[in-house]
Design a protein around this motif. Structure first.
Motif, PDB file in Angstrom:
ATOM      1  N   ALA A 104       0.865  -1.178   0.000  1.00  0.00           N
ATOM      2  CA  ALA A 104       0.000   0.000   0.000  1.00  0.00           C
ATOM      3  C   ALA A 104       0.899   1.224   0.000  1.00  0.00           C
ATOM      4  N   VAL A 105       1.030   1.860  -1.151  1.00  0.00           N
ATOM      5  CA  VAL A 105       2.007   2.922  -1.343  1.00  0.00           C
ATOM      6  C   VAL A 105       1.304   4.161  -1.882  1.00  0.00           C
ATOM      7  N   GLY A 106       1.783   5.350  -1.506  1.00  0.00           N
ATOM      8  CA  GLY A 106       1.207   6.595  -2.010  1.00  0.00           C
ATOM      9  C   GLY A 106      -0.261   6.681  -1.649  1.00  0.00           C
ATOM     10  N   ALA A 107      -1.109   6.837  -2.671  1.00  0.00           N
ATOM     11  CA  ALA A 107      -2.549   6.901  -2.418  1.00  0.00           C
ATOM     12  C   ALA A 107      -3.059   5.618  -1.776  1.00  0.00           C
ATOM     13  N   GLY A 108      -2.378   4.483  -2.015  1.00  0.00           N
ATOM     14  CA  GLY A 108      -2.774   3.238  -1.351  1.00  0.00           C
ATOM     15  C   GLY A 108      -2.600   3.338   0.148  1.00  0.00           C
ATOM     16  N   LEU A 109      -1.501   3.956   0.581  1.00  0.00           N
ATOM     17  CA  LEU A 109      -1.296   4.197   2.009  1.00  0.00           C
ATOM     18  C   LEU A 109      -2.339   5.177   2.534  1.00  0.00           C
ATOM     19  N   ALA A 110      -2.615   6.232   1.773  1.00  0.00           N
ATOM     20  CA  ALA A 110      -3.574   7.239   2.222  1.00  0.00           C
ATOM     21  C   ALA A 110      -4.977   6.649   2.351  1.00  0.00           C
ATOM     22  N   ARG A 125       4.101  -4.022   2.295  1.00  0.00           N
ATOM     23  CA  ARG A 125       4.977  -2.873   2.498  1.00  0.00           C
ATOM     24  C   ARG A 125       4.150  -1.606   2.342  1.00  0.00           C
ATOM     25  N   PHE A 126       4.547  -0.590   3.072  1.00  0.00           N
ATOM     26  CA  PHE A 126       3.873   0.702   3.025  1.00  0.00           C
ATOM     27  C   PHE A 126       4.886   1.783   2.680  1.00  0.00           C
ATOM     28  N   GLY A 127       4.391   2.875   2.121  1.00  0.00           N
ATOM     29  CA  GLY A 127       5.272   3.995   1.834  1.00  0.00           C
ATOM     30  C   GLY A 127       4.482   5.225   1.443  1.00  0.00           C
ATOM     31  N   CYS A 128       4.858   6.350   2.035  1.00  0.00           N
ATOM     32  CA  CYS A 128       4.250   7.631   1.665  1.00  0.00           C
ATOM     33  C   CYS A 128       5.090   8.196   0.512  1.00  0.00           C
ATOM     34  N   ALA A 129       4.954   7.568  -0.650  1.00  0.00           N
ATOM     35  CA  ALA A 129       5.933   7.713  -1.733  1.00  0.00           C
ATOM     36  C   ALA A 129       5.713   8.929  -2.626  1.00  0.00           C
ATOM     37  N   PHE A 130       4.798   9.796  -2.268  1.00  0.00           N
ATOM     38  CA  PHE A 130       4.505  10.949  -3.121  1.00  0.00           C
ATOM     39  C   PHE A 130       5.773  11.749  -3.445  1.00  0.00           C
ATOM     40  N   VAL A 131       6.625  11.942  -2.432  1.00  0.00           N
ATOM     41  CA  VAL A 131       7.819  12.765  -2.613  1.00  0.00           C
ATOM     42  C   VAL A 131       8.745  12.177  -3.673  1.00  0.00           C
ATOM     43  N   ARG A 132       8.674  10.896  -3.900  1.00  0.00           N
ATOM     44  CA  ARG A 132       9.528  10.246  -4.898  1.00  0.00           C
ATOM     45  C   ARG A 132       9.191  10.685  -6.321  1.00  0.00           C
ATOM     46  N   PHE A 159       8.553  13.268   4.004  1.00  0.00           N
ATOM     47  CA  PHE A 159       9.761  13.919   3.475  1.00  0.00           C
ATOM     48  C   PHE A 159      10.737  12.911   2.855  1.00  0.00           C
ATOM     49  N   THR A 160      10.731  11.662   3.357  1.00  0.00           N
ATOM     50  CA  THR A 160      11.694  10.675   2.869  1.00  0.00           C
ATOM     51  C   THR A 160      11.100   9.706   1.865  1.00  0.00           C
ATOM     52  N   GLY A 161       9.793   9.463   1.954  1.00  0.00           N
ATOM     53  CA  GLY A 161       9.173   8.472   1.082  1.00  0.00           C
ATOM     54  C   GLY A 161       9.649   7.063   1.352  1.00  0.00           C
ATOM     55  N   GLU A 162      10.196   6.822   2.541  1.00  0.00           N
ATOM     56  CA  GLU A 162      10.762   5.509   2.858  1.00  0.00           C
ATOM     57  C   GLU A 162       9.677   4.444   2.911  1.00  0.00           C
TER      58      GLU A 162
END
Length: 254
Positions: A104-110, A125-132, A159-162
């Protein structure tokens, strides 16, 4: 996306497994429409999940590459699509359950964050990947993440998109429970059984009060709570709950 209704449970399955269920603006608009149809007279809960090995990889980057629009047009598009997903999820009169079957990444996490409950497989796995891709958290991410995981953790993620695992997602409160893959369906089904035993309209009122009061001062919040509680008092669910308690039986909610 695939939408099914079965015994009061609406299940929405993101069905673009070839791109890890990435969202275009069209699929976001479709999801918003489906959530808007949630009705306490027909549904006890809405379950969101993904087809294949992913929950959702977030926004479709290929679609982003092909898009040409002004800032004003982008605002109108985002508001009418991903913005509406947030509005419809938070205001839906029934619980929204994220059944996170994979990444669940980006909008999937949101979308995981905007749901009322979230259960995840331990391999997710999760990630706030927008910054990438040079973007800020959207689909409610900038609003909800600080409230769920705390300010400093939200900043670190944004800020990190980790990327991080399901156990860490549970530790920070992003998901309710982490289970092995084969236990995801039973865990969510147990939750849905409990929700179906409870009065759906009352849950909707509680959800409304909680969400509306998130940004209010305590005096205004207390007054709003009193107003919604007065509505709850005037419902068949309250009448049945009181009667069942006094008669020493389990309540039978519609």
């Amino acid at each position: 996306m695939d939408v099914t209704d079965d015994d009061g449970i609406r299940t929405v399955t993101f069905d673009r497994p070839e791109v890890m269920n990435a969202f275009t603006t069209d699929t976001a608009e479709e999801l918003a429409d489906v959530l808007a149809e949630a009705d306490a007279d027909e549904h006890d809960a809405v379950v969101l999940t993904g087809e294949g090995d992913a929950f959702s990889a977030g926004g479709d980057v290929q679609s982003m590459a092909e898009r040409e629009e002004t800032t004003e047009a982008a605002y109108e598009r985002i508001t009418a699509t991903f913005g509406r997903v947030v509005e419809e999820a938070l205001s839906a009169p029934v619980p929204i359950v994220a059944k996170v079957n994979g990444d669940a990444v980006g909008a999937g996490l949101a979308i995981t964050a905007v749901s009322d409950f979230a259960y995840a497989v331990d391999s997710a796995r999760f990630g706030c990947a927008f910054v990438r891709v040079g973007l800020i958290p959207d689909t409610g991410g900038s609003f909800l993440l600080p409230r769920i995981v705390g300010l400093r953790t939200a900043k670190r993620l944004a800020f990190t998109g980790e990327y991080f695992g399901a156990d860490e997602a549970a530790e920070m409160g992003l998901v309710n429970e982490v289970v092995p893959d084969e236990q995801l369906d039973p865990a969510v089904d147990d939750l849905l059984d409990t929700l179906q035993e409870r009065p759906t309209r009352t849950i909707g009122l509680a959800k409304r009060a909680i969400h509306e009061n998130m940004g209010k001062g305590w005096r205004e919040a207390a007054d709003y709570e009193n107003m919604v509680q007065s509505q709850a008092y005037d419902t068949p669910e309250h009448e049945e709950g009181v009667a069942a308690f006094l008669e020493g039986r389990d309540p039978e909610f519609e």
